[in-house]
Design a protein around this motif. Structure first.
Motif, PDB file in Angstrom:
ATOM      1  N   VAL A 138       0.793  -1.020  -0.186  1.00 39.85           N
ATOM      2  CA  VAL A 138      -0.057  -0.256   0.106  1.00 39.85           C
ATOM      3  C   VAL A 138       0.783   1.289   0.037  1.00 39.85           C
ATOM      4  CG1 VAL A 138      -1.642   1.311   1.368  1.00 39.85           C
ATOM      5  CG2 VAL A 138      -1.898  -1.085   1.118  1.00 39.85           C
ATOM      6  N   VAL A 139       2.065   1.349   0.831  1.00 37.53           N
ATOM      7  CA  VAL A 139       2.663   2.549   0.812  1.00 37.53           C
ATOM      8  C   VAL A 139       3.333   2.441  -0.587  1.00 37.53           C
ATOM      9  CG1 VAL A 139       4.954   3.356   1.899  1.00 37.53           C
ATOM     10  CG2 VAL A 139       3.075   2.354   3.263  1.00 37.53           C
ATOM     11  N   ALA A 140       3.838   1.468  -1.090  1.00 39.13           N
ATOM     12  CA  ALA A 140       4.570   1.616  -2.288  1.00 39.13           C
ATOM     13  C   ALA A 140       3.702   2.110  -3.468  1.00 39.13           C
ATOM     14  CB  ALA A 140       5.175   0.401  -2.753  1.00 39.13           C
ATOM     15  N   ILE A 141       2.397   1.766  -3.574  1.00 38.91           N
ATOM     16  CA  ILE A 141       1.373   2.299  -4.454  1.00 38.91           C
ATOM     17  C   ILE A 141       1.257   3.740  -4.217  1.00 38.91           C
ATOM     18  CG2 ILE A 141      -0.983   2.019  -5.240  1.00 38.91           C
ATOM     19  CD1 ILE A 141      -0.896  -1.028  -4.658  1.00 38.91           C
ATOM     20  N   PHE A 142       1.248   4.215  -2.958  1.00 43.46           N
ATOM     21  CA  PHE A 142       0.996   5.608  -2.732  1.00 43.46           C
ATOM     22  C   PHE A 142       2.255   6.351  -2.903  1.00 43.46           C
ATOM     23  CE2 PHE A 142       1.528   9.015   0.511  1.00 43.46           C
ATOM     24  CZ  PHE A 142       0.530   9.542   0.272  1.00 43.46           C
ATOM     25  N   GLN A 143       3.302   6.064  -2.863  1.00 42.05           N
ATOM     26  CA  GLN A 143       4.511   6.571  -3.362  1.00 42.05           C
ATOM     27  C   GLN A 143       4.473   6.605  -4.718  1.00 42.05           C
ATOM     28  OE1 GLN A 143       7.794   4.323  -1.450  1.00 42.05           O
ATOM     29  NE2 GLN A 143       7.466   5.341   0.500  1.00 42.05           N
ATOM     30  N   VAL A 144       4.146   5.724  -5.498  1.00 41.96           N
ATOM     31  CA  VAL A 144       4.151   5.672  -6.830  1.00 41.96           C
ATOM     32  C   VAL A 144       3.353   6.668  -7.705  1.00 41.96           C
ATOM     33  CG1 VAL A 144       3.670   4.554  -9.127  1.00 41.96           C
ATOM     34  CG2 VAL A 144       5.308   3.462  -7.268  1.00 41.96           C
ATOM     35  N   THR A 145       2.161   6.771  -6.747  1.00 46.23           N
ATOM     36  CA  THR A 145       1.010   7.784  -7.386  1.00 46.23           C
ATOM     37  C   THR A 145       1.358   9.190  -6.802  1.00 46.23           C
ATOM     38  OG1 THR A 145      -0.682   6.189  -6.885  1.00 46.23           O
ATOM     39  CG2 THR A 145      -1.449   8.132  -6.917  1.00 46.23           C
ATOM     40  N   CYS A 146       1.901   9.486  -5.866  1.00 47.60           N
ATOM     41  CA  CYS A 146       2.496  10.791  -5.525  1.00 47.60           C
ATOM     42  C   CYS A 146       3.598  11.435  -6.327  1.00 47.60           C
ATOM     43  CB  CYS A 146       2.966  10.693  -4.278  1.00 47.60           C
ATOM     44  SG  CYS A 146       1.656  10.795  -2.887  1.00 47.60           S
ATOM     45  N   PHE A 147       4.325  10.075  -6.643  1.00 40.99           N
ATOM     46  CA  PHE A 147       5.584  10.578  -7.555  1.00 40.99           C
ATOM     47  C   PHE A 147       5.034  11.077  -8.975  1.00 40.99           C
ATOM     48  CE2 PHE A 147       9.312   9.726 -10.533  1.00 40.99           C
ATOM     49  CZ  PHE A 147      10.252  10.532  -9.808  1.00 40.99           C
ATOM     50  N   THR A 148       4.193  10.157  -9.528  1.00 40.62           N
ATOM     51  CA  THR A 148       3.738  10.402 -10.571  1.00 40.62           C
ATOM     52  C   THR A 148       2.860  11.664 -10.809  1.00 40.62           C
ATOM     53  OG1 THR A 148       3.598   8.204 -11.138  1.00 40.62           O
ATOM     54  CG2 THR A 148       2.326   9.509 -12.538  1.00 40.62           C
ATOM     55  N   TYR A 149       2.094  11.937  -9.943  1.00 42.47           N
ATOM     56  CA  TYR A 149       1.295  13.274  -9.775  1.00 42.47           C
ATOM     57  C   TYR A 149       2.391  14.527  -9.926  1.00 42.47           C
ATOM     58  CZ  TYR A 149      -1.306  17.217  -7.842  1.00 42.47           C
ATOM     59  OH  TYR A 149      -1.858  18.336  -7.444  1.00 42.47           O
ATOM     60  N   ASN A 150       3.310  14.326  -9.169  1.00 39.75           N
ATOM     61  CA  ASN A 150       4.126  15.505  -8.946  1.00 39.75           C
ATOM     62  C   ASN A 150       4.972  15.583 -10.262  1.00 39.75           C
ATOM     63  OD1 ASN A 150       3.907  16.693  -5.982  1.00 39.75           O
ATOM     64  ND2 ASN A 150       4.693  14.760  -5.491  1.00 39.75           N
ATOM     65  N   VAL A 151       5.525  14.501 -10.808  1.00 33.98           N
ATOM     66  CA  VAL A 151       6.166  14.732 -11.987  1.00 33.98           C
ATOM     67  C   VAL A 151       5.189  15.310 -13.342  1.00 33.98           C
ATOM     68  CG1 VAL A 151       7.004  13.486 -14.104  1.00 33.98           C
ATOM     69  CG2 VAL A 151       7.795  13.134 -11.597  1.00 33.98           C
ATOM     70  N   LEU A 152       3.889  14.914 -13.166  1.00 35.45           N
ATOM     71  CA  LEU A 152       3.045  15.452 -14.260  1.00 35.45           C
ATOM     72  C   LEU A 152       2.655  16.840 -13.842  1.00 35.45           C
ATOM     73  CD1 LEU A 152       0.774  12.241 -14.671  1.00 35.45           C
ATOM     74  CD2 LEU A 152       2.267  13.160 -16.169  1.00 35.45           C
ATOM     75  N   PHE A 153       2.652  17.320 -12.542  1.00 40.36           N
ATOM     76  CA  PHE A 153       2.405  18.669 -12.142  1.00 40.36           C
ATOM     77  C   PHE A 153       3.408  19.494 -12.576  1.00 40.36           C
ATOM     78  CE2 PHE A 153       1.719  21.792  -8.725  1.00 40.36           C
ATOM     79  CZ  PHE A 153       0.832  22.244  -9.208  1.00 40.36           C
ATOM     80  N   LEU A 154       4.624  19.072 -12.665  1.00 36.63           N
ATOM     81  CA  LEU A 154       6.095  19.875 -12.794  1.00 36.63           C
ATOM     82  C   LEU A 154       5.918  19.937 -14.378  1.00 36.63           C
ATOM     83  CD1 LEU A 154       8.520  21.172 -11.924  1.00 36.63           C
ATOM     84  CD2 LEU A 154       9.722  18.938 -12.181  1.00 36.63           C
ATOM     85  N   ILE A 155       5.607  18.956 -15.204  1.00 39.01           N
ATOM     86  CA  ILE A 155       5.456  18.993 -16.689  1.00 39.01           C
ATOM     87  C   ILE A 155       4.559  20.019 -17.114  1.00 39.01           C
ATOM     88  CG2 ILE A 155       4.848  17.546 -18.708  1.00 39.01           C
ATOM     89  CD1 ILE A 155       6.261  15.326 -17.196  1.00 39.01           C
ATOM     90  N   ALA A 156       3.369  19.935 -16.529  1.00 37.49           N
ATOM     91  CA  ALA A 156       2.276  20.865 -16.694  1.00 37.49           C
ATOM     92  C   ALA A 156       2.617  22.078 -16.463  1.00 37.49           C
ATOM     93  CB  ALA A 156       1.073  20.711 -16.091  1.00 37.49           C
ATOM     94  N   THR A 157       3.336  22.490 -15.208  1.00 41.84           N
ATOM     95  CA  THR A 157       3.996  23.866 -15.001  1.00 41.84           C
ATOM     96  C   THR A 157       5.048  24.100 -16.029  1.00 41.84           C
ATOM     97  OG1 THR A 157       3.623  23.297 -12.554  1.00 41.84           O
ATOM     98  CG2 THR A 157       5.060  24.999 -13.293  1.00 41.84           C
ATOM     99  N   TYR A 158       5.821  23.550 -16.491  1.00 39.56           N
ATOM    100  CA  TYR A 158       6.881  23.862 -17.614  1.00 39.56           C
ATOM    101  C   TYR A 158       6.077  24.263 -18.840  1.00 39.56           C
ATOM    102  CZ  TYR A 158      10.566  23.664 -20.858  1.00 39.56           C
ATOM    103  OH  TYR A 158      11.531  23.947 -21.778  1.00 39.56           O
ATOM    104  N   LYS A 159       5.071  23.497 -19.236  1.00 41.36           N
ATOM    105  CA  LYS A 159       4.417  23.897 -20.507  1.00 41.36           C
ATOM    106  C   LYS A 159       3.623  24.939 -20.382  1.00 41.36           C
ATOM    107  CE  LYS A 159       4.352  19.151 -22.095  1.00 41.36           C
ATOM    108  NZ  LYS A 159       4.470  18.924 -23.468  1.00 41.36           N
ATOM    109  N   ASN A 160       3.226  25.363 -19.216  1.00 45.96           N
ATOM    110  CA  ASN A 160       2.484  26.829 -19.058  1.00 45.96           C
ATOM    111  C   ASN A 160       3.223  27.766 -18.665  1.00 45.96           C
ATOM    112  OD1 ASN A 160      -0.174  25.387 -20.147  1.00 45.96           O
ATOM    113  ND2 ASN A 160      -0.470  24.403 -18.503  1.00 45.96           N
ATOM    114  N   ARG A 161       4.525  27.746 -18.677  1.00 47.28           N
ATOM    115  CA  ARG A 161       5.336  28.750 -18.214  1.00 47.28           C
ATOM    116  C   ARG A 161       5.321  30.346 -18.512  1.00 47.28           C
ATOM    117  NH1 ARG A 161       8.376  25.763 -21.568  1.00 47.28           N
ATOM    118  NH2 ARG A 161       9.372  27.100 -23.192  1.00 47.28           N
TER     119      ARG A 161
END
Length: 76
Positions: free
Chosen positions: A11-34
């Motif tokens: 459960v912790v591993a799934i949570f960590q992968v989900t959080c990491f994916t969300y943050n990477v996608l958030f950073l990519i979206a921030t870069y594309k809308n800079r």
């Protein structure tokens, strides 16, 4: 390692992968809308990088826990 510990680690591993994916996608979206004027780009960048770092430290903590637990099982 008993089944309860394995389930909790899964459960912790799934949570960590989900959080990491969300943050990477958030950073990519921030870069594309800079170039946007109505989004707080600097705040979004700092928050996504902080989220990536927190996820990395959570992963490190889990790896240390697993290695200590494994060492205790081998010796005890």
């Amino acid at each position: 390692m008993d089944r309860t510990t394995q389930a909790l680690l899964a459960v912790v591993a799934i949570f960590q992968v989900t959080c990491f994916t969300y943050n990477v996608l958030f950073l990519i979206a921030t870069y594309k809308n800079r170039r946007s004027n109505f989004l707080p780009i600097s705040y979004m960048t700092v928050m996504s990088i902080a989220g990536i770092l927190v996820t990395a430290f959570m992963t490190w903590n889990q790896l240390v826990y697993i290695s200590v637990l494994h060492r205790l099982e081998l010796t005890g």
